[in-house]
Motif scaffolding. Sequence first.
Motif, PDB file in Angstrom:
ATOM      1  N   PRO A  98      12.909 -36.469   0.694  1.00  0.00           N
ATOM      2  CA  PRO A  98      13.293 -36.145  -0.688  1.00  0.00           C
ATOM      3  C   PRO A  98      14.671 -35.469  -0.731  1.00  0.00           C
ATOM      4  N   GLN A  99      15.420 -35.733  -1.780  1.00  0.00           N
ATOM      5  CA  GLN A  99      16.766 -35.188  -1.943  1.00  0.00           C
ATOM      6  C   GLN A  99      16.714 -33.833  -2.662  1.00  0.00           C
ATOM      7  N   PRO A 100      17.146 -32.758  -2.009  1.00  0.00           N
ATOM      8  CA  PRO A 100      17.139 -31.460  -2.713  1.00  0.00           C
ATOM      9  C   PRO A 100      18.302 -31.383  -3.704  1.00  0.00           C
ATOM     10  N   TRP A 101      18.074 -30.605  -4.792  1.00  0.00           N
ATOM     11  CA  TRP A 101      19.158 -30.365  -5.755  1.00  0.00           C
ATOM     12  C   TRP A 101      19.189 -28.877  -6.117  1.00  0.00           C
ATOM     13  N   VAL A 102      20.358 -28.378  -6.442  1.00  0.00           N
ATOM     14  CA  VAL A 102      20.564 -26.974  -6.810  1.00  0.00           C
ATOM     15  C   VAL A 102      21.505 -26.933  -8.002  1.00  0.00           C
ATOM     16  N   SER A 103      21.213 -26.049  -8.978  1.00  0.00           N
ATOM     17  CA  SER A 103      22.088 -25.902 -10.155  1.00  0.00           C
ATOM     18  C   SER A 103      22.174 -24.422 -10.553  1.00  0.00           C
ATOM     19  N   GLY A 104      23.193 -24.095 -11.387  1.00  0.00           N
ATOM     20  CA  GLY A 104      23.335 -22.740 -11.933  1.00  0.00           C
ATOM     21  C   GLY A 104      23.887 -21.736 -10.962  1.00  0.00           C
ATOM     22  N   LEU A 152      19.742 -18.036  -4.413  1.00  0.00           N
ATOM     23  CA  LEU A 152      20.232 -18.755  -5.589  1.00  0.00           C
ATOM     24  C   LEU A 152      20.831 -17.836  -6.649  1.00  0.00           C
ATOM     25  N   GLY A 153      20.796 -16.527  -6.418  1.00  0.00           N
ATOM     26  CA  GLY A 153      21.341 -15.619  -7.421  1.00  0.00           C
ATOM     27  C   GLY A 153      20.407 -15.498  -8.620  1.00  0.00           C
ATOM     28  N   PRO A 154      20.861 -14.797  -9.647  1.00  0.00           N
ATOM     29  CA  PRO A 154      19.973 -14.539 -10.795  1.00  0.00           C
ATOM     30  C   PRO A 154      19.741 -15.762 -11.676  1.00  0.00           C
ATOM     31  N   ASN A 155      20.658 -16.763 -11.702  1.00  0.00           N
ATOM     32  CA  ASN A 155      20.511 -17.895 -12.624  1.00  0.00           C
ATOM     33  C   ASN A 155      20.331 -19.234 -11.915  1.00  0.00           C
ATOM     34  N   GLY A 156      20.239 -19.258 -10.613  1.00  0.00           N
ATOM     35  CA  GLY A 156      20.153 -20.515  -9.871  1.00  0.00           C
ATOM     36  C   GLY A 156      18.779 -21.165  -9.978  1.00  0.00           C
ATOM     37  N   LYS A 157      18.769 -22.503  -9.895  1.00  0.00           N
ATOM     38  CA  LYS A 157      17.533 -23.298  -9.893  1.00  0.00           C
ATOM     39  C   LYS A 157      17.640 -24.359  -8.794  1.00  0.00           C
ATOM     40  N   CYS A 158      16.478 -24.800  -8.308  1.00  0.00           N
ATOM     41  CA  CYS A 158      16.477 -25.859  -7.283  1.00  0.00           C
ATOM     42  C   CYS A 158      15.219 -26.702  -7.426  1.00  0.00           C
TER      43      CYS A 158
END
Length: 482
Positions: free
Chosen positions: A276-282, A300-306
């Motif tokens: 599966p391909q991981p993704w990270v945003s924010g 990921l910090g306070p606003n990161g998502k994955c």
Amino acid sequence: MPVQSTNPDYDAHIEEWRMMDDALEGECAIKRSPRNLPKPSGMVEAEKLDGAGNAYLYRSYTDRAQYEHWVRDSLRSMMGLVSRLIPEVKLPAGLKGLEDNATADGFGLTQLFLRIVRQAISHGRVPLVVNIDDAGQPYFATYAVRNAINWDTADQGGRQDLVLSVFREFRRKEQDRYSHECETVYREFYMDGTVCRTGVRNEAGELVEDDRPLGVVDGNANLVRGLGYIPVIYCGSTDNSPDVDEVPLLTMARAALKSYQLSADYFTALHQTSHPQPWVSGLDESVELSVTGPSAAWDLGPNGKCGYLEFQGAGIQAVRTAMGDQKNAALEAGAKVMDVSGTESGEARKTRQNDQHATLHSIVMTAAEAIEQALRYAAEWTGFNPDEVVFTVKPEFVIPEVSAQVLAELQKSVMAGTISAETYWQYLTTGKLPERPYNEEAELIGDDHGAGGVNLDKDDGDESGANGGREAAGAGRSDTAL
């Protein structure tokens, strides 16, 4: 026309023969040729953008594909059946040496028979050439089907017969002993009026061996009687005419190749869906992520998502089903009794066995007839009577079982003098009774009796006769100890 010219039927079937060569050599040969696995459109477009950088996509696609060796296993299975057959050979006294030394590399007629059957199964065609060595002894050479490039027939004395046969040969260049570099030459046989001639030419068409007539020569190498025919036989899977026959294993080879192509998609899809391909945003631009693994953690910090992009692989099962269909197609070709994990009924298996035996039956018969004809050519060429030549093979592929009850009855008949000891022995060793007329059997019985093998004296009133009978019977058991 140059010497390299090919027969139109050769051009029409050359791709089938190449496919069979690759199929028999196995997965390495299949993967060496890009024509066996077309590139998906996405890989074609990727290589247009960067041919060298994206070439790994097709290499990985090919490496994951799997070629099933159904064709090679099938051929081995069929040859196992054929190897049990014992040819019946009768030759003039001067040709007896051919039984143990018949081929160009010094093997006997049985090995020649197996070679012809093998190539007839795999390629449907075996060119067999009769020749005479420097010592005046006949021998037989077979050519790979791809090297029998040209042939022709025409009216010869009111019959359609060969007037041309051309074969491609590869001769080692005269270099150091470890070199394998070869040059290509062409051996031709052709009719010049009523006499066959032969010669060897290079690719430029120049003679590299003298063009000479074939036939019986005297001590001074002068031609006494020329051959009135070309000593070449094209053994096929159904008959021995020069026309190209069908390839018995071609259907299985095509099914195996299609299964290979489907497997490339199947295993590539499995590879992609299992990663599966991981993704990270924010994330803030200052946050760096490195290679991850099962035991690594991300900040990921306070606003990161994955998350993961997961492909469910809904189409994979369809590809897998298609691969199974190709295996069934190979089974239905009837070329090999394959293990299908108990899903096949006994009748279906028996039907395919019968189909296999029918295919082998015709091939064995044509191979035996081709060798017999070649032996007659050799006999006529060397001055012996071709009518004394016999080479036959009974295509019996089922091993008979010896019945203890029948064996006991045969033993009683031997002791009673109603059948010969040879008949008993043949049934004991082969499980089959001999096929011969009664008068021949009676002679064998007489031979047993004359040699003291069986006593027929039944005069119980004469004590000496009875004793003599016991002694004779004892001698018979000793002489024919079974």
